[in-house]
Design a protein around this motif. Structure first.
Motif, mmCIF file in Angstrom:
data_model
loop_
_atom_site.group_PDB
_atom_site.id
_atom_site.type_symbol
_atom_site.label_atom_id
_atom_site.label_comp_id
_atom_site.label_asym_id
_atom_site.label_seq_id
_atom_site.Cartn_x
_atom_site.Cartn_y
_atom_site.Cartn_z
ATOM 1 N N MET A 92 -6.216 -8.348 10.779
ATOM 2 C CA MET A 92 -5.975 -6.958 10.426
ATOM 3 C C MET A 92 -4.807 -6.830 9.447
ATOM 4 O O MET A 92 -4.795 -5.947 8.586
ATOM 5 N N THR A 93 -3.831 -7.734 9.548
ATOM 6 C CA THR A 93 -2.703 -7.700 8.608
ATOM 7 C C THR A 93 -3.178 -7.974 7.183
ATOM 8 O O THR A 93 -2.684 -7.368 6.226
ATOM 9 N N ASP A 94 -4.152 -8.901 7.025
ATOM 10 C CA ASP A 94 -4.726 -9.171 5.698
ATOM 11 C C ASP A 94 -5.419 -7.924 5.150
ATOM 12 O O ASP A 94 -5.276 -7.580 3.974
ATOM 13 N N VAL A 95 -6.174 -7.273 6.030
ATOM 14 C CA VAL A 95 -6.910 -6.071 5.634
ATOM 15 C C VAL A 95 -5.946 -4.974 5.186
ATOM 16 O O VAL A 95 -6.171 -4.302 4.167
ATOM 17 N N ASP A 96 -4.851 -4.796 5.933
ATOM 18 C CA ASP A 96 -3.871 -3.767 5.581
ATOM 19 C C ASP A 96 -3.242 -4.032 4.213
ATOM 20 O O ASP A 96 -3.022 -3.104 3.421
ATOM 21 N N VAL A 97 -2.956 -5.294 3.927
ATOM 22 C CA VAL A 97 -2.365 -5.661 2.632
ATOM 23 C C VAL A 97 -3.320 -5.343 1.491
ATOM 24 O O VAL A 97 -2.942 -4.780 0.461
ATOM 25 N N VAL A 98 -4.582 -5.718 1.669
ATOM 26 C CA VAL A 98 -5.590 -5.472 0.625
ATOM 27 C C VAL A 98 -5.797 -3.979 0.421
ATOM 28 O O VAL A 98 -5.844 -3.492 -0.714
ATOM 29 N N ALA A 256 -0.667 -13.317 -2.730
ATOM 30 C CA ALA A 256 0.783 -13.155 -2.574
ATOM 31 C C ALA A 256 1.163 -13.101 -1.099
ATOM 32 O O ALA A 256 2.154 -13.718 -0.672
ATOM 33 N N PHE A 257 0.389 -12.395 -0.293
ATOM 34 C CA PHE A 257 0.684 -12.257 1.135
ATOM 35 C C PHE A 257 0.570 -13.601 1.861
ATOM 36 O O PHE A 257 1.376 -13.896 2.755
ATOM 37 N N ARG A 258 -0.389 -14.418 1.436
ATOM 38 C CA ARG A 258 -0.581 -15.722 2.095
ATOM 39 C C ARG A 258 0.238 -16.835 1.439
ATOM 40 O O ARG A 258 0.152 -17.994 1.855
ATOM 41 N N GLY A 259 1.029 -16.501 0.444
ATOM 42 C CA GLY A 259 1.935 -17.469 -0.157
ATOM 43 C C GLY A 259 1.241 -18.553 -0.958
ATOM 44 O O GLY A 259 1.736 -19.697 -1.024
ATOM 45 N N LEU A 260 0.135 -18.240 -1.590
ATOM 46 C CA LEU A 260 -0.594 -19.223 -2.401
ATOM 47 C C LEU A 260 0.070 -19.363 -3.770
ATOM 48 O O LEU A 260 0.358 -18.362 -4.428
#
Length: 413
Positions: A92-98, A256-260
């Motif tokens: 859900m955190t990924d979804v919120d970022v997108v 960016a959120f996952r630090g790639l």
């Protein structure tokens, strides 16, 4: 002689020698008829897949954020299963970022689905397509609720165990009854039915009316995704032109959120309609190719018929050719006369074939489940092909006519 005069002469020959002209037209007419019919059916199937199929199963102008990016037979090339399994789950955190990165004009919906058994008093258990989602899902998929209502964002936030079902589910569990307010147990968990979606029909034999849709925050979310992850996020743009902007915004934000780092590959999938239907488009192209092979054979036969009949016409009209040459007609005049005559006859055959082909396609669409859509390019192609067949088939007879000696031609009885 002008081209118009040659065309007029061709129609005079058509009127005078009806049977011979009918045979001249027949081969081209049959070939073009089947060409138009086959292309219309394939084009209809393509449009059905890209428009109707897309809007119902995927949604128009959408892309999907997923853990994996393989999309079936057309998207599996180069798909590394072992590498994909190392990808993190979509949370859900990924979804919120997108969602925060997407333009405000775009709408999005969480979606997790699988098949689970449903049960209700007085009916035998049956598999349903269990879907855990949010309120925007109905708008993106264009699902109209004909009985009751769809669930609201307030019910999503509250995690209410409410259910919106398909027509087939309603008819199976509650035959002859109003399903509103009744309960269906999905994997043993009770849900209250609040609405029924209008009939969706089926796509390639798969029924779209077996749906049982509940808020992803309700127990349905745990039933479908026990690890509490998200299967996919569907994002819909206002138009196809805006889609690329949304895809890039989602990719940049999640990377960016996952630090790639810049050189690292995405550890998530962004699937667009083009990727999802790549295989279908390839199949459509092959169907057009193979479907036009038989009409092409018929056109070759038609060209041979035109050539033979034009050779006979040259033999029958030898004296006429001699008279025209004696009156000052050049070789180019005789050549163009017979070429235009052959092209006119074959183009007329193509025009009749187009009309018959459109009629055949409409008849097939009316009597069978196959859709049909007449492609304008196929009509232009059929006319050009018809004229081309006539010119190619009439070239040799016209050349022979142009080379006749006028004195010998005048002696011909």
């Amino acid at each position: 002689m002008t081209t118009l005069d040659a065309v007029r002469l061709a129609f005079n020959q058509l009127r005078v020698q009806k049977l011979k002209s009918a045979f001249t037209l027949l081969g081209v007419m049959i070939g073009v008829m089947f060409l138009i019919a086959v292309v219309s059916i394939v084009e209809g199937m393509g449009r059905y897949v890209e428009e109707d199929f897309a809007s119902r199963l995927i949604g128009t102008n959408t892309f999907t954020l997923r853990r994996f990016d393989n999309v079936g037979p057309g998207g599996n090339r180069g798909f590394d299963v072992r590498e994909a399994r190392r990808r993190p789950l979509l949370r859900m955190t990924d979804v919120d970022v997108v969602r925060a990165a997407l333009p405000s004009s775009m709408r999005s919906s969480i979606s997790s689905e699988t098949f689970k058994y449903g049960a209700a008093p007085g009916a035998r258990p049956r598999q349903v397509q269990a879907i855990a989602t949010d309120a925007e899902y109905f708008a993106i998929k264009k699902f109209a609720v004909t009985q009751g209502r769809a669930f609201t964002e307030q019910e999503v936030r509250a995690g209410s165990p409410v259910l919106v079902i398909g027509v087939e589910v309603a008819e199976h569990f509650f035959p002859g009854l109003n399903p509103e307010g009744r309960q269906i147990r999905v994997s043993g968990v009770p849900f209250t039915v609040i609405g029924v979606i209008e009939k969706q029909g089926s796509v390639f034999g798969f029924s779209l009316d077996r749906m049982a849709i509940a808020p992803y925050t309700s127990p349905m979310g745990r039933i479908i995704r026990p690890m509490r992850d998200i299967s996919s996020l569907i994002v819909q743009a206002p138009s196809q032109a805006d889609l690329a902007e949304g895809v890039e915004a989602a990719r940049s934000a999640l990377r960016a959120f996952r630090g790639l780092r810049a050189g690292e590959a995405d550890n998530f999938g962004l699937v667009t309609q083009d990727a999802a239907f790549g295989f279908i488009k390839q199949l459509k192209g092959r169907l057009v190719l193979f479907g036009t092979a038989l009409p092409a054979i018929s056109l070759v036969v038609g060209a041979m018929v035109i050539m033979n009949i034009m050779l006979v016409a040259v033999a029958e009209r030898t004296r006429e050719i001699g008279v025209r040459k004696a009156l000052g007609a050049k070789r180019s005049d005789i050549l163009s006369q017979f070429l235009v005559e052959a092209a006119t006859l074959s183009t007329l055959g193509a025009a009749i074939g187009i009309a018959l082909g459109i009629g055949l396609a409409k008849l097939i669409a009316a009597l069978t489940p196959l859709p049909a859509a007449v492609a304008p390019w196929s009509i232009v192609a059929a006319l050009v092909t018809g004229a081309g067949v006539g010119i190619a088939a009439g070239l040799y007879p016209a050349s022979r006519a142009a080379q006749l000696d006028p004195i010998a031609a005048l002696r011909q009885e």
